[in-house]
Design a protein around this motif. Sequence first.
Motif, mmCIF file in Angstrom:
data_model
loop_
_atom_site.group_PDB
_atom_site.id
_atom_site.type_symbol
_atom_site.label_atom_id
_atom_site.label_comp_id
_atom_site.label_asym_id
_atom_site.label_seq_id
_atom_site.Cartn_x
_atom_site.Cartn_y
_atom_site.Cartn_z
ATOM 1 N N MET A 1 16.903 14.342 128.968
ATOM 2 C CA MET A 1 18.241 13.846 129.103
ATOM 3 C C MET A 1 19.108 14.336 127.941
ATOM 4 N N PHE A 2 18.527 14.371 126.772
ATOM 5 C CA PHE A 2 19.241 14.829 125.591
ATOM 6 C C PHE A 2 19.669 16.286 125.745
ATOM 7 N N PHE A 3 18.746 17.128 126.234
ATOM 8 C CA PHE A 3 19.052 18.545 126.388
ATOM 9 C C PHE A 3 20.121 18.770 127.452
ATOM 10 N N LEU A 4 20.128 17.932 128.473
ATOM 11 C CA LEU A 4 21.157 18.031 129.503
ATOM 12 C C LEU A 4 22.527 17.767 128.900
ATOM 13 N N ARG A 5 22.620 16.734 128.087
ATOM 14 C CA ARG A 5 23.892 16.428 127.448
ATOM 15 C C ARG A 5 24.352 17.561 126.538
ATOM 16 N N ILE A 6 23.431 18.089 125.764
ATOM 17 C CA ILE A 6 23.774 19.181 124.857
ATOM 18 C C ILE A 6 24.246 20.400 125.645
ATOM 19 N N SER A 7 23.552 20.727 126.717
ATOM 20 C CA SER A 7 23.936 21.915 127.497
ATOM 21 C C SER A 7 25.296 21.704 128.166
ATOM 22 N N LEU A 8 25.567 20.480 128.654
ATOM 23 C CA LEU A 8 26.868 20.228 129.250
ATOM 24 C C LEU A 8 27.990 20.302 128.216
ATOM 25 N N LEU A 9 27.734 19.779 127.034
ATOM 26 C CA LEU A 9 28.729 19.870 125.971
ATOM 27 C C LEU A 9 28.986 21.322 125.588
ATOM 28 N N PHE A 10 27.934 22.104 125.513
ATOM 29 C CA PHE A 10 28.079 23.517 125.186
ATOM 30 C C PHE A 10 28.873 24.248 126.265
ATOM 31 N N ALA A 11 28.584 23.929 127.529
ATOM 32 C CA ALA A 11 29.309 24.568 128.624
ATOM 33 C C ALA A 11 30.782 24.191 128.582
ATOM 34 N N ALA A 12 31.080 22.924 128.315
ATOM 35 C CA ALA A 12 32.479 22.492 128.227
ATOM 36 C C ALA A 12 33.172 23.183 127.058
ATOM 37 N N TYR A 13 32.485 23.285 125.953
ATOM 38 C CA TYR A 13 33.056 23.967 124.782
ATOM 39 C C TYR A 13 33.352 25.427 125.116
ATOM 40 N N SER A 14 32.452 26.079 125.825
ATOM 41 C CA SER A 14 32.664 27.484 126.192
ATOM 42 C C SER A 14 33.879 27.641 127.091
ATOM 43 N N VAL A 15 34.049 26.729 128.046
ATOM 44 C CA VAL A 15 35.193 26.799 128.949
ATOM 45 C C VAL A 15 36.493 26.621 128.170
ATOM 46 N N VAL A 16 36.509 25.673 127.251
ATOM 47 C CA VAL A 16 37.708 25.438 126.450
ATOM 48 C C VAL A 16 38.022 26.655 125.586
ATOM 49 N N ARG A 17 37.010 27.248 124.992
ATOM 50 C CA ARG A 17 37.235 28.441 124.159
ATOM 51 C C ARG A 17 37.802 29.591 124.998
ATOM 52 N N GLN A 18 37.292 29.769 126.203
ATOM 53 C CA GLN A 18 37.809 30.817 127.078
ATOM 54 C C GLN A 18 39.254 30.528 127.452
ATOM 55 N N ALA A 19 39.570 29.256 127.653
ATOM 56 C CA ALA A 19 40.940 28.887 128.011
ATOM 57 C C ALA A 19 41.890 29.193 126.864
ATOM 58 N N GLU A 20 41.440 28.961 125.649
ATOM 59 C CA GLU A 20 42.281 29.259 124.490
ATOM 60 C C GLU A 20 42.566 30.758 124.405
ATOM 61 N N LYS A 21 41.579 31.558 124.738
ATOM 62 C CA LYS A 21 41.768 33.008 124.681
ATOM 63 C C LYS A 21 42.721 33.504 125.768
ATOM 64 N N LYS A 22 42.795 32.777 126.884
ATOM 65 C CA LYS A 22 43.621 33.215 128.007
ATOM 66 C C LYS A 22 44.970 32.499 128.040
ATOM 67 N N GLY A 23 45.387 31.971 126.928
ATOM 68 C CA GLY A 23 46.707 31.347 126.863
ATOM 69 C C GLY A 23 46.726 29.890 127.281
ATOM 70 N N GLY A 24 45.628 29.189 127.190
ATOM 71 C CA GLY A 24 45.592 27.764 127.484
ATOM 72 C C GLY A 24 45.312 27.411 128.926
ATOM 73 N N VAL A 25 45.145 28.383 129.790
ATOM 74 C CA VAL A 25 44.859 28.093 131.194
ATOM 75 C C VAL A 25 43.349 28.158 131.397
ATOM 76 N N ILE A 26 42.797 27.065 131.900
ATOM 77 C CA ILE A 26 41.344 27.051 132.147
ATOM 78 C C ILE A 26 41.098 27.748 133.475
ATOM 79 N N MET A 27 40.367 28.835 133.388
ATOM 80 C CA MET A 27 40.035 29.578 134.601
ATOM 81 C C MET A 27 38.534 29.463 134.818
ATOM 82 N N PHE A 28 38.184 29.018 135.981
ATOM 83 C CA PHE A 28 36.773 28.872 136.317
ATOM 84 C C PHE A 28 36.300 30.175 136.943
ATOM 85 N N SER A 29 35.787 31.031 136.113
ATOM 86 C CA SER A 29 35.398 32.354 136.582
ATOM 87 C C SER A 29 33.897 32.458 136.824
#
Length: 88
Positions: A1-29
């Motif tokens: 359960m702990f690893f699931l939470r960590i992986s989800l947090l990491f995935a969310a962080y990655s999406v946010v970082r990508q959105a920052e690079k693309k001008g603030g728009v979250i694109m689900f690619s």
Amino acid sequence: MFFLRISLLFAAYSVVRQAEKKGGVIMFSLPWWIYLVVAGIIFSGYMTVRTAAKEREIDEAFVEKEGEIYMERIRKERERRQREAKSL
């Protein structure tokens, strides 16, 4: 359960970082099947927790029943010994 939470947090962080690079728009690619895999992992975790709770309830009921049977056996033995003591 702990690893699931960590992986989800990491995935969310990655999406946010990508959105920052693309001008603030979250694109689900990501491909659609990745979302299905993540949903399956979340569902699996939910079912695991739910099943564990049901098993705990069943185990508690079983222990309670066995305890009652044991206490009844002790009462009967105590009564038998008291009757034997009175008859002597």
